[in-house]
Write a protein that holds these residues in place. Structure first.
Motif, PDB file in Angstrom:
ATOM      1  N   PHE A 114     -22.699 -14.747  32.999  1.00 31.76           N
ATOM      2  CA  PHE A 114     -22.387 -15.728  31.967  1.00 31.76           C
ATOM      3  C   PHE A 114     -23.545 -16.707  31.906  1.00 31.76           C
ATOM      4  O   PHE A 114     -24.559 -16.493  32.591  1.00 31.76           O
ATOM      5  CB  PHE A 114     -21.004 -16.381  32.173  1.00 31.76           C
ATOM      6  N   ASN A 115     -23.451 -17.693  31.075  1.00 32.98           N
ATOM      7  CA  ASN A 115     -24.561 -18.613  30.815  1.00 32.98           C
ATOM      8  C   ASN A 115     -25.438 -18.829  32.067  1.00 32.98           C
ATOM      9  O   ASN A 115     -24.967 -19.372  33.066  1.00 32.98           O
ATOM     10  CB  ASN A 115     -23.988 -19.940  30.313  1.00 32.98           C
ATOM     11  N   PRO A 116     -26.715 -18.389  32.038  1.00 26.71           N
ATOM     12  CA  PRO A 116     -27.556 -18.425  33.238  1.00 26.71           C
ATOM     13  C   PRO A 116     -27.712 -19.820  33.826  1.00 26.71           C
ATOM     14  O   PRO A 116     -27.721 -19.988  35.054  1.00 26.71           O
ATOM     15  CB  PRO A 116     -28.921 -17.919  32.740  1.00 26.71           C
TER      16      PRO A 116
ATOM     17  N   ARG B 163     -23.258 -24.518  17.364  1.00 24.66           N
ATOM     18  CA  ARG B 163     -24.563 -25.099  17.044  1.00 24.66           C
ATOM     19  C   ARG B 163     -25.336 -24.168  16.109  1.00 24.66           C
ATOM     20  O   ARG B 163     -25.921 -24.588  15.135  1.00 24.66           O
ATOM     21  CB  ARG B 163     -25.313 -25.284  18.372  1.00 24.66           C
ATOM     22  N   THR B 164     -25.294 -22.851  16.422  1.00 23.17           N
ATOM     23  CA  THR B 164     -26.020 -21.875  15.600  1.00 23.17           C
ATOM     24  C   THR B 164     -25.002 -21.156  14.726  1.00 23.17           C
ATOM     25  O   THR B 164     -24.325 -20.224  15.169  1.00 23.17           O
ATOM     26  CB  THR B 164     -26.758 -20.868  16.520  1.00 23.17           C
ATOM     27  N   VAL B 165     -24.906 -21.577  13.474  1.00 20.65           N
ATOM     28  CA  VAL B 165     -23.813 -21.068  12.619  1.00 20.65           C
ATOM     29  C   VAL B 165     -23.988 -19.580  12.296  1.00 20.65           C
ATOM     30  O   VAL B 165     -22.997 -18.876  12.037  1.00 20.65           O
ATOM     31  CB  VAL B 165     -23.666 -21.939  11.336  1.00 20.65           C
ATOM     32  N   SER B 166     -25.228 -19.065  12.386  1.00 16.47           N
ATOM     33  CA  SER B 166     -25.433 -17.640  12.066  1.00 16.47           C
ATOM     34  C   SER B 166     -24.635 -16.754  13.037  1.00 16.47           C
ATOM     35  O   SER B 166     -24.146 -15.684  12.649  1.00 16.47           O
ATOM     36  CB  SER B 166     -26.919 -17.280  12.105  1.00 16.47           C
ATOM     37  N   LYS B 167     -24.485 -17.203  14.303  1.00 10.44           N
ATOM     38  CA  LYS B 167     -23.694 -16.412  15.268  1.00 10.44           C
ATOM     39  C   LYS B 167     -22.219 -16.384  14.844  1.00 10.44           C
ATOM     40  O   LYS B 167     -21.537 -15.373  14.993  1.00 10.44           O
ATOM     41  CB  LYS B 167     -23.809 -17.013  16.676  1.00 10.44           C
ATOM     42  N   CYS B 168     -21.732 -17.520  14.312  1.00 14.47           N
ATOM     43  CA  CYS B 168     -20.325 -17.595  13.859  1.00 14.47           C
ATOM     44  C   CYS B 168     -20.142 -16.675  12.644  1.00 14.47           C
ATOM     45  O   CYS B 168     -19.143 -15.943  12.547  1.00 14.47           O
ATOM     46  CB  CYS B 168     -19.957 -19.030  13.473  1.00 14.47           C
TER      47      CYS B 168
ATOM     48  N   ASP C 250     -22.650 -30.026  16.003  1.00 12.30           N
ATOM     49  CA  ASP C 250     -23.283 -30.413  17.264  1.00 12.30           C
ATOM     50  C   ASP C 250     -22.190 -31.047  18.114  1.00 12.30           C
ATOM     51  O   ASP C 250     -21.749 -32.166  17.842  1.00 12.30           O
ATOM     52  CB  ASP C 250     -24.423 -31.405  17.005  1.00 12.30           C
ATOM     53  N   ALA C 251     -21.757 -30.322  19.133  1.00 16.40           N
ATOM     54  CA  ALA C 251     -20.615 -30.782  19.929  1.00 16.40           C
ATOM     55  C   ALA C 251     -20.971 -31.915  20.895  1.00 16.40           C
ATOM     56  O   ALA C 251     -20.112 -32.395  21.624  1.00 16.40           O
ATOM     57  CB  ALA C 251     -19.999 -29.604  20.689  1.00 16.40           C
ATOM     58  N   ASP C 252     -22.216 -32.359  20.895  1.00 15.72           N
ATOM     59  CA  ASP C 252     -22.574 -33.557  21.656  1.00 15.72           C
ATOM     60  C   ASP C 252     -22.321 -34.821  20.841  1.00 15.72           C
ATOM     61  O   ASP C 252     -22.460 -35.931  21.349  1.00 15.72           O
ATOM     62  CB  ASP C 252     -24.064 -33.528  22.053  1.00 15.72           C
TER      63      ASP C 252
HETATM   64  P1  NDP Z   1     -22.867 -19.116  26.213  1.00 19.66           P
HETATM   65  O1  NDP Z   1     -24.119 -19.831  26.570  1.00 19.66           O
HETATM   66  O2  NDP Z   1     -22.911 -17.643  25.963  1.00 19.66           O
HETATM   67  O3  NDP Z   1     -22.187 -19.800  24.946  1.00 19.66           O
HETATM   68  C1  NDP Z   1     -22.135 -21.188  24.771  1.00 19.66           C
HETATM   69  C2  NDP Z   1     -21.941 -21.458  23.296  1.00 19.66           C
HETATM   70  O4  NDP Z   1     -21.816 -22.875  23.123  1.00 19.66           O
HETATM   71  C3  NDP Z   1     -23.128 -21.003  22.439  1.00 19.66           C
HETATM   72  O5  NDP Z   1     -22.636 -20.437  21.263  1.00 19.66           O
HETATM   73  C4  NDP Z   1     -23.866 -22.316  22.169  1.00 19.66           C
HETATM   74  O6  NDP Z   1     -24.561 -22.357  20.952  1.00 19.66           O
HETATM   75  C5  NDP Z   1     -22.701 -23.280  22.089  1.00 19.66           C
HETATM   76  N1  NDP Z   1     -23.164 -24.637  22.312  1.00 19.66           N
HETATM   77  C6  NDP Z   1     -23.894 -25.116  23.350  1.00 19.66           C
HETATM   78  N2  NDP Z   1     -24.168 -26.409  23.167  1.00 19.66           N
HETATM   79  C7  NDP Z   1     -23.594 -26.762  21.988  1.00 19.66           C
HETATM   80  C8  NDP Z   1     -23.520 -27.973  21.254  1.00 19.66           C
HETATM   81  N3  NDP Z   1     -24.087 -29.094  21.688  1.00 19.66           N
HETATM   82  N4  NDP Z   1     -22.860 -27.948  20.079  1.00 19.66           N
HETATM   83  C9  NDP Z   1     -22.260 -26.828  19.613  1.00 19.66           C
HETATM   84  N5  NDP Z   1     -22.296 -25.664  20.267  1.00 19.66           N
HETATM   85  C10 NDP Z   1     -22.948 -25.630  21.441  1.00 19.66           C
HETATM   86  O7  NDP Z   1     -21.833 -19.458  27.395  1.00 19.66           O
HETATM   87  P2  NDP Z   1     -20.589 -18.572  27.872  1.00 19.66           P
HETATM   88  O8  NDP Z   1     -19.876 -18.045  26.691  1.00 19.66           O
HETATM   89  O9  NDP Z   1     -21.052 -17.669  28.955  1.00 19.66           O
HETATM   90  O10 NDP Z   1     -19.684 -19.699  28.576  1.00 19.66           O
HETATM   91  C11 NDP Z   1     -18.862 -20.559  27.801  1.00 19.66           C
HETATM   92  C12 NDP Z   1     -18.039 -21.446  28.721  1.00 19.66           C
HETATM   93  O11 NDP Z   1     -17.180 -20.654  29.529  1.00 19.66           O
HETATM   94  C13 NDP Z   1     -18.891 -22.273  29.698  1.00 19.66           C
HETATM   95  O12 NDP Z   1     -18.352 -23.567  29.761  1.00 19.66           O
HETATM   96  C14 NDP Z   1     -18.703 -21.566  31.015  1.00 19.66           C
HETATM   97  O13 NDP Z   1     -18.847 -22.439  32.114  1.00 19.66           O
HETATM   98  C15 NDP Z   1     -17.254 -21.102  30.863  1.00 19.66           C
HETATM   99  N6  NDP Z   1     -16.884 -19.994  31.772  1.00 19.66           N
HETATM  100  C16 NDP Z   1     -15.686 -20.099  32.429  1.00 19.66           C
HETATM  101  C17 NDP Z   1     -15.283 -19.081  33.282  1.00 19.66           C
HETATM  102  C18 NDP Z   1     -13.938 -19.141  33.919  1.00 19.66           C
HETATM  103  O14 NDP Z   1     -13.494 -18.130  34.467  1.00 19.66           O
HETATM  104  N7  NDP Z   1     -13.206 -20.238  33.882  1.00 19.66           N
HETATM  105  C19 NDP Z   1     -16.124 -17.902  33.534  1.00 19.66           C
HETATM  106  C20 NDP Z   1     -17.313 -17.846  32.709  1.00 19.66           C
HETATM  107  C21 NDP Z   1     -17.677 -18.883  31.883  1.00 19.66           C
HETATM  108  P3  NDP Z   1     -25.962 -21.590  20.717  1.00 19.66           P
HETATM  109  O15 NDP Z   1     -25.560 -20.245  20.261  1.00 19.66           O
HETATM  110  O16 NDP Z   1     -26.665 -22.389  19.695  1.00 19.66           O
HETATM  111  O17 NDP Z   1     -26.672 -21.577  22.060  1.00 19.66           O
END
Ligand code: NDP
Length: 400
Positions: free
Chosen positions: A183-185, A35-40, A61-63
């Motif tokens: 991980f993601n709060p 979603r946020t290309v600057s991070k990529c 937008d992955a939705d």
């Molecule tokens: P983060 O929140 O750090 O990263 C999520 C990423 O997804 C962000 O870059 C975010 O973009 C992007 N994103 C969210 N919504 C969209 C969208 N609609 N379109 C495009 N990109 C999107 O999460 P984590 O890295 O901590 O977790 C990632 C996954 O890993 C989760 O599904 C989590 O449940 C899973 N997980 C699995 C574990 C396991 O052991 N199996 C353990 C820990 C996590 P943006 O930067 O814009 O927010």
């Protein structure tokens, strides 16, 4: 050799992408889309000169299925690795189906407005994936993921039947904050504030959140309190491990984490029900996420080790047998290698391995599969090679 399209660029994706870049004999092209290309772009820059893999970035937008389809058609990957959030699983699976590309993720689908994760939505794609001749590999993280592979490995090499599995997830790390999630709060708090459950004698037994507590002396970490949670791999292992009588999942939490969580719950901050605030609709939990430390910034501060593994009890040649398979991972070692703490590392490495095995055909079969349905041996070898070596203990302490 092949091309991976990684969707998402957060904590877990950051590690998985660096591991794909290290494994450039297999991944010769990596497209990072989020979603946020600057991070990529920032990650691409960090990897420049360190890998032979060609790296490109994209905004998506992955939705939005048509947007995903357009991106997949343009990039033409061999596999899509979904490391966005569980809410995006079905849209990404739809886009893979439409374009005929293999799919891998690390967490099962959860509707955004209901904190309930189950495989039923993704298993409903089985026939469609079979007909399309493509593979969906579900849950290629650590738990689910490596814990599922440990179960298949134990069954293949050590048991005639497994009757009891206890999955123990211990984070012995300390980041120095009174409250932060690893991980993601939003996803983390939804998981731990939900009711607990375990599988026994063919049905689910539900518990209140954090109702069941045990202490365990974890190898290389020490004694920790752990609590029974519902966890997604229980659902698939209950179907795929013959002879199973009970599966439980425990996770360690410190007192400070639990006290803060209780307080946040009591004041309504963990709610996913939208409320109106100054004329704008907000979700309290999403607001809380915005004020908490970003898990991807915890790396430099976190010290200590994780220990995640499974204790199995079953039968071999008519006799009772016990076995504990686990991995320990040092937060600071992970930070030195990839700039992340061990929770992102222990998820990102298996995500890369799952994508590799699907892409190179080792784990390719038309349909939708959980990790324990494939031959565990190549995955177990890859864990040793790519930074998550595992150990076996034949006489472990048991959980009562
Ligand atoms: P983060 O929140 O750090 O990263 C999520 C990423 O997804 C962000 O870059 C975010 O973009 C992007 N994103 C969210 N919504 C969209 C969208 N609609 N379109 C495009 N990109 C999107 O999460 P984590 O890295 O901590 O977790 C990632 C996954 O890993 C989760 O599904 C989590 O449940 C899973 N997980 C699995 C574990 C396991 O052991 N199996 C353990 C820990 C996590 P943006 O930067 O814009 O927010």
């Amino acid at each position: 050799m092949g091309k991976v399209l990684v969707i998402g660029c957060g904590g877990v994706a950051g590690v998985a992408i660096q591991k794909c870049a290290q494994n450039d004999a297999v991944f010769d092209e990596i497209c990072i889309a989020s979603r946020t290309v600057s991070k990529c772009d920032a990650l691409k820059e960090k990897l420049e000169g360190k890998t032979k893999a060609k790296i490109t970035t994209a905004q998506v937008d992955a939705d939005n299925v048509p947007e995903l389809v357009e991106l997949i058609k343009k990039v033409q990957p061999d596999v899509v690795l979904n490391l966005a959030l569980p809410y995006q699983d079905l849209t990404i699976m739809d886009a893979c189906l439409e374009t005929g590309v293999h799919y891998v993720d690390t967490a099962n689908y959860e509707p955004e407005d209901t904190a309930k994760f189950e495989y039923k939505w993704q298993w409903a794609y089985r026939e469609k994936y079979e007909k399309a001749g493509i593979t969906a590999l579900l849950g290629s993280g650590f738990d689910p993921g490596v814990t599922s592979v440990f179960s298949a490995y134990a069954l293949k090499h050590y048991f005639d039947e497994i009757n009891y599995i206890d999955i123990l997830d211990c984070n012995g790390g300390d980041h120095g904050y009174p409250f932060a999630t690893n991980f993601n709060p939003e996803i983390n708090i939804r998981e731990v504030s939900a009711k607990g459950s375990y599988w026994e004698d063919g049905h689910w037994v539900e518990t209140e959140p954090m109702e069941i507590k045990r202490e365990y002396d974890f190898p290389e970490v020490g004694k920790k309190d752990m609590y029974l949670l519902h966890h997604e791999e229980i659902e698939s292992l209950a179907l795929n491990i013959p002879g199973i009588k009970r599966i439980r999942f425990f996770m360690t939490f410190g007192q400070s984490y639990l006290t803060h969580l209780k307080c946040l719950e009591n004041v309504g901050m963990t709610s996913i029900e939208p409320i109106m605030y100054e004329g704008k609709e907000i979700v309290p939990l999403q607001f809380l996420k915005a004020v908490l430390p970003d898990p991807s910034t915890l790396g430099p501060r976190t010290k200590g080790k994780t220990n995640i593994g499974c204790i199995f009890i079953g039968k071999k040649d008519g006799k009772e047998k016990k076995l504990y398979i686990y991995n320990t991972c040092d937060h600071q070692e992970c930070y030195k290698e990839v700039g992340s703490q061990a929770v992102a590392y222990t998820t990102g490495v298996p995500a890369m391995i799952g994508a590799m095995l699907v892409m190179n055909g080792t784990w390719q079969k038309p349909g939708v599969f959980n990790m324990e349905e494939f031959d565990p041996d190549p995955f177990m070898d890859a864990l040793n090679k790519w930074g998550l070596p595992w150990k076996i203990c034949e006489n472990p302490e048991l959980v009562d």
